[in-house]
Design a protein around this motif. Sequence first.
Motif, PDB file in Angstrom:
ATOM      1  N   PHE A   2       0.791  -1.308   0.070  1.00 59.68           N
ATOM      2  CA  PHE A   2       0.154  -0.187  -0.186  1.00 59.68           C
ATOM      3  C   PHE A   2       0.945   1.213   0.178  1.00 59.68           C
ATOM      4  O   PHE A   2       1.156   1.802   1.043  1.00 59.68           O
ATOM      5  CB  PHE A   2      -0.945   0.072   1.250  1.00 59.68           C
ATOM      6  N   PRO A   3       1.367   1.675  -0.992  1.00 63.31           N
ATOM      7  CA  PRO A   3       2.254   2.851  -1.324  1.00 63.31           C
ATOM      8  C   PRO A   3       1.656   4.096  -0.795  1.00 63.31           C
ATOM      9  O   PRO A   3       0.475   4.399  -1.383  1.00 63.31           O
ATOM     10  CB  PRO A   3       2.590   2.954  -2.622  1.00 63.31           C
ATOM     11  N   SER A   4       2.124   4.798   0.169  1.00 61.84           N
ATOM     12  CA  SER A   4       1.487   5.977   0.687  1.00 61.84           C
ATOM     13  C   SER A   4       1.934   7.089  -0.151  1.00 61.84           C
ATOM     14  O   SER A   4       2.803   7.148  -0.852  1.00 61.84           O
ATOM     15  CB  SER A   4       1.960   6.086   2.086  1.00 61.84           C
ATOM     16  N   PRO A   5       1.141   8.230  -0.117  1.00 59.17           N
ATOM     17  CA  PRO A   5       1.414   9.448  -0.908  1.00 59.17           C
ATOM     18  C   PRO A   5       2.735  10.151  -0.892  1.00 59.17           C
ATOM     19  O   PRO A   5       3.314  10.625  -1.904  1.00 59.17           O
ATOM     20  CB  PRO A   5       0.459  10.488  -0.529  1.00 59.17           C
ATOM     21  N   MET A   6       3.304   9.973   0.228  1.00 58.02           N
ATOM     22  CA  MET A   6       4.558  10.540   0.580  1.00 58.02           C
ATOM     23  C   MET A   6       5.711   9.731   0.467  1.00 58.02           C
ATOM     24  O   MET A   6       6.903   9.818   0.749  1.00 58.02           O
ATOM     25  CB  MET A   6       4.423  11.482   1.975  1.00 58.02           C
ATOM     26  N   GLY A   7       5.428   8.288   0.248  1.00 60.20           N
ATOM     27  CA  GLY A   7       6.564   7.404   0.238  1.00 60.20           C
ATOM     28  C   GLY A   7       7.081   6.496   1.504  1.00 60.20           C
ATOM     29  O   GLY A   7       7.986   5.870   1.210  1.00 60.20           O
ATOM     30  N   LEU A   8       6.518   6.952   2.717  1.00 56.54           N
ATOM     31  CA  LEU A   8       6.907   5.931   3.748  1.00 56.54           C
ATOM     32  C   LEU A   8       6.368   4.859   3.912  1.00 56.54           C
ATOM     33  O   LEU A   8       6.783   3.734   4.270  1.00 56.54           O
ATOM     34  CB  LEU A   8       6.891   6.900   5.002  1.00 56.54           C
ATOM     35  N   ASN A   9       4.865   4.461   3.100  1.00 55.38           N
ATOM     36  CA  ASN A   9       4.376   3.317   3.110  1.00 55.38           C
ATOM     37  C   ASN A   9       3.937   2.854   4.465  1.00 55.38           C
ATOM     38  O   ASN A   9       3.925   1.735   4.603  1.00 55.38           O
ATOM     39  CB  ASN A   9       4.817   2.451   2.206  1.00 55.38           C
ATOM     40  N   VAL A  10       3.392   3.662   5.271  1.00 59.82           N
ATOM     41  CA  VAL A  10       2.941   3.196   6.694  1.00 59.82           C
ATOM     42  C   VAL A  10       1.451   3.482   6.670  1.00 59.82           C
ATOM     43  O   VAL A  10       0.885   4.544   6.475  1.00 59.82           O
ATOM     44  CB  VAL A  10       3.642   3.935   7.800  1.00 59.82           C
ATOM     45  N   ILE A  11       0.833   2.339   6.960  1.00 54.50           N
ATOM     46  CA  ILE A  11      -0.688   2.403   7.227  1.00 54.50           C
ATOM     47  C   ILE A  11      -1.044   2.543   8.643  1.00 54.50           C
ATOM     48  O   ILE A  11      -0.260   2.111   9.475  1.00 54.50           O
ATOM     49  CB  ILE A  11      -1.461   1.504   6.169  1.00 54.50           C
ATOM     50  N   SER A  12      -2.163   3.054   9.266  1.00 55.24           N
ATOM     51  CA  SER A  12      -2.593   3.079  10.310  1.00 55.24           C
ATOM     52  C   SER A  12      -3.617   2.146  10.745  1.00 55.24           C
ATOM     53  O   SER A  12      -4.649   2.331   9.585  1.00 55.24           O
ATOM     54  CB  SER A  12      -2.954   4.440  11.053  1.00 55.24           C
ATOM     55  N   LEU A  13      -3.695   1.369  11.679  1.00 51.85           N
ATOM     56  CA  LEU A  13      -4.924   0.538  12.118  1.00 51.85           C
ATOM     57  C   LEU A  13      -5.255   0.650  13.485  1.00 51.85           C
ATOM     58  O   LEU A  13      -4.343   0.752  14.170  1.00 51.85           O
ATOM     59  CB  LEU A  13      -4.560  -0.833  11.694  1.00 51.85           C
ATOM     60  N   LYS A  14      -6.330   0.337  13.974  1.00 57.39           N
ATOM     61  CA  LYS A  14      -7.015   0.453  15.291  1.00 57.39           C
ATOM     62  C   LYS A  14      -6.282  -0.819  15.984  1.00 57.39           C
ATOM     63  O   LYS A  14      -5.791  -0.641  17.119  1.00 57.39           O
ATOM     64  CB  LYS A  14      -8.267   0.327  15.309  1.00 57.39           C
TER      65      LYS A  14
ATOM     66  N   LYS B 114      12.071  10.846  11.344  1.00 55.41           N
ATOM     67  CA  LYS B 114      13.096  11.386  11.827  1.00 55.41           C
ATOM     68  C   LYS B 114      14.285  10.779  11.140  1.00 55.41           C
ATOM     69  O   LYS B 114      15.039  11.713  10.212  1.00 55.41           O
ATOM     70  CB  LYS B 114      13.533  11.080  13.257  1.00 55.41           C
ATOM     71  N   ASN B 115      14.478   9.671  10.717  1.00 56.66           N
ATOM     72  CA  ASN B 115      15.686   9.084   9.765  1.00 56.66           C
ATOM     73  C   ASN B 115      15.524   9.237   8.393  1.00 56.66           C
ATOM     74  O   ASN B 115      16.650   9.060   7.639  1.00 56.66           O
ATOM     75  CB  ASN B 115      15.838   7.761  10.346  1.00 56.66           C
ATOM     76  N   GLU B 116      14.271   9.171   7.924  1.00 57.65           N
ATOM     77  CA  GLU B 116      14.122   9.078   6.313  1.00 57.65           C
ATOM     78  C   GLU B 116      13.715  10.375   5.725  1.00 57.65           C
ATOM     79  O   GLU B 116      13.770  10.595   4.550  1.00 57.65           O
ATOM     80  CB  GLU B 116      13.227   8.046   6.028  1.00 57.65           C
ATOM     81  N   ILE B 117      12.886  11.178   6.530  1.00 59.29           N
ATOM     82  CA  ILE B 117      12.451  12.291   5.990  1.00 59.29           C
ATOM     83  C   ILE B 117      13.002  13.557   6.419  1.00 59.29           C
ATOM     84  O   ILE B 117      13.223  14.457   5.854  1.00 59.29           O
ATOM     85  CB  ILE B 117      10.864  12.358   6.378  1.00 59.29           C
TER      86      ILE B 117
END
Length: 152
Positions: A108-120, A147-150
């Motif tokens: 699930f590629p995210s718009p800014m490229g970190l590709n992190v999704i949030s779930l409950k 902090k490390n990648e952006i």
Amino acid sequence: MCSYKGIIAIVFVISFFSCMRRQQPEPIHYGVESCDFCRMTIVEPKWGAEIITDKGKVYKFDVVECMIAYYYTKIDTNKVRSMWTVDFASPGQFIDARQACFIRTLQFPSPMGLNVISLKTYIDSTKIGLEGNYEKLNWWGVVEKVKNEILE
């Protein structure tokens, strides 16, 4: 003719509601509103995040990484009341960002490229058909990635 008690009651009610500060996130108007960090139009309902200040001001973001970057570079962190992220499995629903479960995946590629999704919960990953390689993260894990990648 209005009584003084009626006028006082009306003034009290107006004062009470004007002093109340927003504590819950507000809906994101996808395709209309822009990210307060990167200025991209927020378009994907499965993504999104918000910061709410002590005074009730709401800052909106297209993804959690923009919210974290904004938090660490553009706002007085002592004035932040809460941070929220959109539940990827339930678009339109917000989760307290510090309580959310995060998964980093190329599926699930995210718009800014970190590709992190949030779930409950991590159990919700079955609802979205998560496959292949992925990394489970908590709030502080996502902060470190930002902090490390952006923000490097």
